[in-house]
Write a protein that holds these residues in place. Structure first.
Motif, mmCIF file in Angstrom:
data_model
loop_
_atom_site.group_PDB
_atom_site.id
_atom_site.type_symbol
_atom_site.label_atom_id
_atom_site.label_comp_id
_atom_site.label_asym_id
_atom_site.label_seq_id
_atom_site.Cartn_x
_atom_site.Cartn_y
_atom_site.Cartn_z
ATOM 1 N N ARG A 133 0.864 -1.128 0.025
ATOM 2 C CA ARG A 133 0.013 0.001 0.040
ATOM 3 C C ARG A 133 0.919 1.133 0.033
ATOM 4 O O ARG A 133 0.664 2.164 -0.683
ATOM 5 N N ARG A 134 1.957 1.370 0.598
ATOM 6 C CA ARG A 134 3.049 2.333 0.766
ATOM 7 C C ARG A 134 3.493 2.627 -0.543
ATOM 8 O O ARG A 134 3.725 3.654 -1.197
ATOM 9 N N GLN A 135 3.854 1.317 -1.183
ATOM 10 C CA GLN A 135 4.476 1.448 -2.418
ATOM 11 C C GLN A 135 3.496 2.231 -3.584
ATOM 12 O O GLN A 135 3.998 3.173 -4.273
ATOM 13 N N VAL A 136 2.452 1.792 -3.654
ATOM 14 C CA VAL A 136 1.100 2.427 -4.356
ATOM 15 C C VAL A 136 1.295 3.812 -4.043
ATOM 16 O O VAL A 136 0.897 4.808 -4.819
ATOM 17 N N ALA A 137 1.103 4.197 -2.720
ATOM 18 C CA ALA A 137 0.969 5.546 -2.321
ATOM 19 C C ALA A 137 2.158 6.202 -2.709
ATOM 20 O O ALA A 137 1.863 7.651 -3.341
ATOM 21 N N ALA B 47 -4.641 3.606 -13.534
ATOM 22 C CA ALA B 47 -3.795 2.703 -14.619
ATOM 23 C C ALA B 47 -2.405 3.454 -14.562
ATOM 24 O O ALA B 47 -1.289 2.720 -14.582
ATOM 25 N N ASP B 48 -2.324 4.859 -14.636
ATOM 26 C CA ASP B 48 -1.042 5.593 -14.145
ATOM 27 C C ASP B 48 -0.299 5.196 -13.079
ATOM 28 O O ASP B 48 0.991 5.010 -12.982
ATOM 29 N N ALA C 269 3.898 2.179 -10.247
ATOM 30 C CA ALA C 269 4.428 1.372 -9.123
ATOM 31 C C ALA C 269 5.001 -0.102 -9.584
ATOM 32 O O ALA C 269 5.429 -0.791 -8.934
ATOM 33 N N GLY C 270 4.828 -0.318 -11.165
ATOM 34 C CA GLY C 270 5.145 -1.582 -11.586
ATOM 35 C C GLY C 270 4.228 -2.468 -11.230
ATOM 36 O O GLY C 270 4.763 -3.617 -10.959
ATOM 37 N N SER D 125 -0.086 -4.379 -11.409
ATOM 38 C CA SER D 125 -1.249 -4.287 -12.111
ATOM 39 C C SER D 125 -2.472 -3.432 -11.672
ATOM 40 O O SER D 125 -2.296 -3.131 -10.468
ATOM 41 N N VAL D 126 -3.240 -2.925 -12.355
ATOM 42 C CA VAL D 126 -4.314 -2.293 -12.184
ATOM 43 C C VAL D 126 -5.239 -3.193 -11.257
ATOM 44 O O VAL D 126 -5.793 -2.614 -10.293
ATOM 45 N N GLY D 127 -5.325 -4.044 -11.386
ATOM 46 C CA GLY D 127 -6.041 -5.053 -10.569
ATOM 47 C C GLY D 127 -5.406 -5.124 -9.253
ATOM 48 O O GLY D 127 -6.327 -4.987 -8.244
ATOM 49 N N LEU D 128 -4.280 -5.196 -8.990
ATOM 50 C CA LEU D 128 -3.738 -5.177 -7.761
ATOM 51 C C LEU D 128 -3.834 -3.784 -7.067
ATOM 52 O O LEU D 128 -4.312 -3.943 -5.713
#
Length: 204
Positions: free
Chosen positions: A11-15, A33-34, A39-40, A42-45
């Motif tokens: 979650r921190r990686q995505v933030a 998607a951006d 973050a490298g 998938s959108v699903g993740l």
């Protein structure tokens, strides 16, 4: 416990990816998607952690504010500043966009501010964080009064709110205006402001 830690780090990686994406594209043009691409993952993740863009933005704001809080806490590590004046000056400096990390965070902060006008949860986060910051400076000014570092009669709450507003103004002008608000003038202005607060009229 390990799985929880992994989820928290993801979650921190995505933030962090959100902040980079917003800093580069702006809030309006940033999509899930951006963020996933940044973050490298998938959108699903991303959607498995944040069902909507609003949820992701709120988490991003919380992450950004926690980064600022961690810097303030770090000032108290070890022996800490020797005087209240020194702590106030150093604490205020940590709020300015004077390195790459803080510049990115505060560029994103400018993008997020309009969202606080329309999103009740974002507004709550912003108000709560600002109140905590003012509380911290009020406590410091109270200690300064007790230690004789501030003139008697100083209103700790009023001066705390004024300092936060002053730093916010320096931040906006440093990011947007430049020139008289480049790094050196901004630091000089902040130092002058704090020095005036801590000047005892009897010593003038």
């Amino acid at each position: 416990m390990a799985r929880t830690a992994d989820h928290d780090e993801r979650r921190r990686q995505v933030a962090r990816a959100l902040l980079r994406s917003v800093g580069r594209r702006g809030l309006a043009r940033t999509t899930l998607a951006d963020v996933a691409d940044e973050a490298g993952v998938s959108v699903g993740l991303v959607q498995s952690y944040f069902r909507t863009k609003s949820q992701l933005l709120r988490f991003g704001v919380e992450y950004m504010y926690k980064q600022g809080e961690a810097r303030l806490v770090a000032l108290a590590a070890g022996e800490g500043p020797a005087t209240v004046r020194e702590w106030v000056l150093l604490a205020a400096q940590t709020l300015l966009p004077l390195d790459d990390e803080r510049r990115l965070e505060l560029t994103v902060w400018l993008e997020f501010l309009p969202a606080t006008m329309a999103d009740a949860e974002m507004s709550r986060l912003h108000r709560a964080t600002t109140r905590q910051l003012v509380d911290a400076f009020e406590q410091a000014f109270g200690e300064g009064l007790r230690a004789g570092e501030l003139p008697s009669g100083t209103d700790a709450r009023t001066e705390a709110a004024a300092l936060v507003a002053f730093v916010d103004g320096l931040t906006v002008h440093h990011l947007v205006t430049g020139g008289d608000f480049a790094e050196a003038p901004v630091l000089a202005s902040l130092t002058t402001y704090v020095d005036r607060l801590f000047t005892d009229p009897e010593s003038s």
